[in-house]
Enzyme design. Sequence first.
Site, PDB file in Angstrom:
ATOM      1  N   HIS A 115       8.881   7.634   8.619  1.00  0.00           N
ATOM      2  CA  HIS A 115       9.396   6.863   6.863  1.00  0.00           C
ATOM      3  C   HIS A 115      10.765   7.526   6.925  1.00  0.00           C
ATOM      4  O   HIS A 115      11.455   7.910   8.463  1.00  0.00           O
ATOM      5  CB  HIS A 115       8.909   8.467   6.123  1.00  0.00           C
ATOM      6  CG  HIS A 115       7.611   7.804   5.695  1.00  0.00           C
ATOM      7  ND1 HIS A 115       7.324   7.527   4.099  1.00  0.00           N
ATOM      8  CD2 HIS A 115       6.222   7.205   6.190  1.00  0.00           C
ATOM      9  CE1 HIS A 115       6.212   6.754   4.111  1.00  0.00           C
ATOM     10  NE2 HIS A 115       5.141   7.294   5.251  1.00  0.00           N
ATOM     11  N   HIS A 140       5.565   4.083  12.632  1.00  0.00           N
ATOM     12  CA  HIS A 140       4.578   4.541  11.290  1.00  0.00           C
ATOM     13  C   HIS A 140       6.298   5.051  10.845  1.00  0.00           C
ATOM     14  O   HIS A 140       5.706   6.464  10.470  1.00  0.00           O
ATOM     15  CB  HIS A 140       3.875   4.283  10.777  1.00  0.00           C
ATOM     16  CG  HIS A 140       3.650   4.582   9.301  1.00  0.00           C
ATOM     17  ND1 HIS A 140       2.635   3.697   8.474  1.00  0.00           N
ATOM     18  CD2 HIS A 140       3.659   5.624   8.064  1.00  0.00           C
ATOM     19  CE1 HIS A 140       2.718   3.792   6.976  1.00  0.00           C
ATOM     20  NE2 HIS A 140       2.860   5.128   7.154  1.00  0.00           N
ATOM     21  N   CYS A 163       3.969   9.197   0.823  1.00  0.00           N
ATOM     22  CA  CYS A 163       2.635  10.094   0.518  1.00  0.00           C
ATOM     23  C   CYS A 163       2.719  10.977  -0.800  1.00  0.00           C
ATOM     24  O   CYS A 163       3.709  12.356  -0.721  1.00  0.00           O
ATOM     25  CB  CYS A 163       2.081  10.569   1.862  1.00  0.00           C
ATOM     26  SG  CYS A 163       0.378  11.226   1.394  1.00  0.00           S
ATOM     27  N   ARG A 184       0.944  -1.336  -0.418  1.00  0.00           N
ATOM     28  CA  ARG A 184       0.278   0.282   0.174  1.00  0.00           C
ATOM     29  C   ARG A 184       1.025   1.156   0.234  1.00  0.00           C
ATOM     30  O   ARG A 184       1.207   1.562  -1.073  1.00  0.00           O
ATOM     31  CB  ARG A 184      -1.301   0.308   1.098  1.00  0.00           C
ATOM     32  CG  ARG A 184      -2.356   1.335   0.924  1.00  0.00           C
ATOM     33  CD  ARG A 184      -2.122   2.360   1.374  1.00  0.00           C
ATOM     34  NE  ARG A 184      -1.451   2.373   2.755  1.00  0.00           N
ATOM     35  CZ  ARG A 184      -0.803   3.403   3.136  1.00  0.00           C
ATOM     36  NH1 ARG A 184      -0.817   4.551   2.300  1.00  0.00           N
ATOM     37  NH2 ARG A 184       0.306   3.301   4.466  1.00  0.00           N
ATOM     38  N   ASP A 185       1.234   1.709   1.006  1.00  0.00           N
ATOM     39  CA  ASP A 185       2.614   2.644   0.990  1.00  0.00           C
ATOM     40  C   ASP A 185       3.494   2.619   0.227  1.00  0.00           C
ATOM     41  O   ASP A 185       3.596   3.758  -0.426  1.00  0.00           O
ATOM     42  CB  ASP A 185       2.291   2.821   2.980  1.00  0.00           C
ATOM     43  CG  ASP A 185       3.269   4.459   3.055  1.00  0.00           C
ATOM     44  OD1 ASP A 185       3.892   4.463   2.261  1.00  0.00           O
ATOM     45  OD2 ASP A 185       3.271   4.699   4.024  1.00  0.00           O
TER      46      ASP A 185
HETATM   47  P1  HMG Z   1     -13.408  13.951  -2.522  1.00  0.00           P
HETATM   48  O1  HMG Z   1     -13.041  15.056  -3.591  1.00  0.00           O
HETATM   49  O2  HMG Z   1     -13.046  15.696  -1.134  1.00  0.00           O
HETATM   50  O3  HMG Z   1     -14.694  13.249  -2.823  1.00  0.00           O
HETATM   51  O4  HMG Z   1     -11.825  13.226  -2.084  1.00  0.00           O
HETATM   52  P2  HMG Z   1     -15.824  13.711  -2.797  1.00  0.00           P
HETATM   53  O5  HMG Z   1     -16.871  12.857  -2.051  1.00  0.00           O
HETATM   54  O6  HMG Z   1     -15.749  13.973  -3.455  1.00  0.00           O
HETATM   55  O7  HMG Z   1     -15.767  11.923  -4.085  1.00  0.00           O
HETATM   56  C1  HMG Z   1     -15.043  12.719  -5.158  1.00  0.00           C
HETATM   57  C2  HMG Z   1     -14.745  11.407  -6.338  1.00  0.00           C
HETATM   58  O8  HMG Z   1     -13.889  10.271  -6.019  1.00  0.00           O
HETATM   59  C3  HMG Z   1     -16.570  11.207  -7.235  1.00  0.00           C
HETATM   60  O9  HMG Z   1     -15.855  10.336  -7.951  1.00  0.00           O
HETATM   61  C4  HMG Z   1     -16.799   9.784  -5.792  1.00  0.00           C
HETATM   62  O10 HMG Z   1     -17.613   8.888  -6.160  1.00  0.00           O
HETATM   63  C5  HMG Z   1     -14.833   9.169  -5.477  1.00  0.00           C
HETATM   64  P3  HMG Z   1     -16.522  11.284  -9.513  1.00  0.00           P
HETATM   65  O11 HMG Z   1     -17.423  11.444  -9.351  1.00  0.00           O
HETATM   66  O12 HMG Z   1     -15.830  12.180  -9.173  1.00  0.00           O
HETATM   67  O13 HMG Z   1     -15.920  10.349 -10.043  1.00  0.00           O
HETATM   68  N1  HMG Z   1     -14.709   8.820  -4.099  1.00  0.00           N
HETATM   69  C6  HMG Z   1     -14.306   7.355  -4.269  1.00  0.00           C
HETATM   70  N2  HMG Z   1     -13.940   6.499  -5.231  1.00  0.00           N
HETATM   71  C7  HMG Z   1     -13.210   5.576  -4.743  1.00  0.00           C
HETATM   72  N3  HMG Z   1     -13.287   5.007  -3.015  1.00  0.00           N
HETATM   73  C8  HMG Z   1     -13.817   6.261  -2.731  1.00  0.00           C
HETATM   74  C9  HMG Z   1     -14.388   7.223  -2.990  1.00  0.00           C
HETATM   75  N4  HMG Z   1     -14.748   8.876  -1.973  1.00  0.00           N
HETATM   76  C10 HMG Z   1     -14.952   9.459  -2.528  1.00  0.00           C
HETATM   77  N5  HMG Z   1     -13.322   5.199  -1.314  1.00  0.00           N
HETATM   78  C11 HMG Z   1     -10.806  11.077  -1.056  1.00  0.00           C
HETATM   79  C12 HMG Z   1     -12.056  12.290  -0.995  1.00  0.00           C
HETATM   80  C13 HMG Z   1     -10.468  11.226   0.752  1.00  0.00           C
HETATM   81  C14 HMG Z   1     -11.573  10.479  -1.334  1.00  0.00           C
HETATM   82  C15 HMG Z   1     -10.173  11.899  -1.645  1.00  0.00           C
HETATM   83  O14 HMG Z   1      -9.375  12.354  -0.819  1.00  0.00           O
HETATM   84  C16 HMG Z   1      -9.228  10.675  -1.646  1.00  0.00           C
HETATM   85  O15 HMG Z   1      -9.083   9.301  -2.140  1.00  0.00           O
HETATM   86  N6  HMG Z   1      -7.569  10.568  -0.782  1.00  0.00           N
HETATM   87  C17 HMG Z   1      -7.220   9.389  -0.639  1.00  0.00           C
HETATM   88  C18 HMG Z   1      -5.709   9.982  -0.852  1.00  0.00           C
HETATM   89  C19 HMG Z   1      -5.392   9.221   0.060  1.00  0.00           C
HETATM   90  O16 HMG Z   1      -4.651   8.309  -0.307  1.00  0.00           O
HETATM   91  N7  HMG Z   1      -3.227   9.236   0.140  1.00  0.00           N
HETATM   92  C20 HMG Z   1      -2.422   9.025   0.335  1.00  0.00           C
HETATM   93  C21 HMG Z   1      -3.036   7.577   1.597  1.00  0.00           C
HETATM   94  S1  HMG Z   1      -2.552   8.368   3.507  1.00  0.00           S
HETATM   95  C22 HMG Z   1      -0.921   7.874   4.023  1.00  0.00           C
HETATM   96  O17 HMG Z   1      -0.424   7.714   2.726  1.00  0.00           O
HETATM   97  C23 HMG Z   1      -0.171   8.347   5.301  1.00  0.00           C
HETATM   98  C24 HMG Z   1      -0.220   7.008   5.693  1.00  0.00           C
HETATM   99  O18 HMG Z   1       1.067   6.332   5.375  1.00  0.00           O
HETATM  100  C25 HMG Z   1       0.800   7.413   7.916  1.00  0.00           C
HETATM  101  C26 HMG Z   1       1.588   8.739   7.366  1.00  0.00           C
HETATM  102  O19 HMG Z   1       2.499   7.955   6.393  1.00  0.00           O
HETATM  103  O20 HMG Z   1       1.397   9.363   8.106  1.00  0.00           O
HETATM  104  C27 HMG Z   1      -1.112   6.025   6.392  1.00  0.00           C
HETATM  105 MG    MG Z   2       2.625   6.416   5.223  1.00  0.00          MG
END
Ligand code: HMG
Ligand code: MG
Length: 306
Positions: free
Chosen positions: A212, A210, A243, A18-19
């Site tokens: 990095h 966690h 990220c 994933r990450d």
């Molecule tokens: P948004 O644009 O505000 O959401 O995104 P929305 O509700 O307005 O929807 C926009 C579009 O996304 C729509 O599609 C929804 O259907 C779709 P459209 O109508 O435009 O075609 N949508 C989805 N599609 C699939 N699965 C879903 C989903 N939800 C909405 N679940 C949202 C809000 C949270 C979805 C977006 O900002 C997002 O996906 N963010 C994720 C970012 C991410 O994955 N970042 C990396 C992971 S976190 C990380 O790495 C940190 C960690 O490792 C710890 C650390 O290191 O600190 C965990």
């Molecule tokens: Mg991370």
Amino acid sequence: MNSAKAKMSVKIVEVGPRDGLQNEPTPVSVEDRLALIERLVAAGLRHIEVGAFVSPTWVPQMAGSDELLRRLPHHEGVHYSALVPNLRGLEAALAAGCREVAVFVAATESFSQRNQNCGIEDSLARARAVATEAQRSGLAVRGYVSCVLGCPFEGPVAPGRTAELTARLLAAGCHEVSLGDTLGAGTPASTAGLLRACLQRAPAECLAGHFHDTYGMAIANIAAALALGLRCFDSAIAGLGGCPYAPGATGNVATEDLVYLLDGMGHDSGVSLPRLAAAAEHIGPRLGRPNASRVGQALARRVACA
Ligand code: HMG
Ligand code: MG
């Protein structure tokens, strides 16, 4: 008197699939992700975050997480989990047969906006909704707090802020909260300061590290966290990761480095270093990048340490 010290068990959550892959310029096929996960299981890893049910517009690399989960073979004692940002993601995760999900919030408003397109309170409300529904379906829920040792947009973060968010995620039903040094800027001193604040609000067994490794401090930070009682750490094979919304940050602490540290300290991770090397040899060429792990590089050169 028996002077033999009992081996202490340390849990590793492998976040490579994933990450590790979410920030790669070339998406990795479901087939290759499955093959990687099989090798990680063969190496002894028992907790693997395999994908994310996030928007494919935001993170295209995680597309196909549903197919991946459906095709993962069952192994006794192996737990597969996936990152879920909202109820829509939970619905998709459940439909794919996922049994463990992770929710995530950030310690700063700027990062929260960039990563989840909403503020901290809104993302907490989403996490709470996901946790409630997930538990109703019998799923285990893990929590993450990002940017705990610095934010790429706001700089240093007060430990008390992370401690409060950690307590709120635990109250929402998370069994464990992983403290994300997203930027990889922490040091053993700042890690200890953060953990002391968190330990006032949560027991050590509910906390995970966690780290990095941007500044090369991740292993030292883990040693500091072990000294304060933490027994769970996230890592990624070959030091993959990053990220998309944390510019400049590099990968997670490498699983090879973590296992070498734990082996050397006499702790039990249940993971085989030679088999980890095989997993790294599988994924490296597919990404076209060398292994970022110092231990991984030494293993590849067959450097012997008698
Ligand atoms: P948004 O644009 O505000 O959401 O995104 P929305 O509700 O307005 O929807 C926009 C579009 O996304 C729509 O599609 C929804 O259907 C779709 P459209 O109508 O435009 O075609 N949508 C989805 N599609 C699939 N699965 C879903 C989903 N939800 C909405 N679940 C949202 C809000 C949270 C979805 C977006 O900002 C997002 O996906 N963010 C994720 C970012 C991410 O994955 N970042 C990396 C992971 S976190 C990380 O790495 C940190 C960690 O490792 C710890 C650390 O290191 O600190 C965990
Ligand atoms: Mg991370």
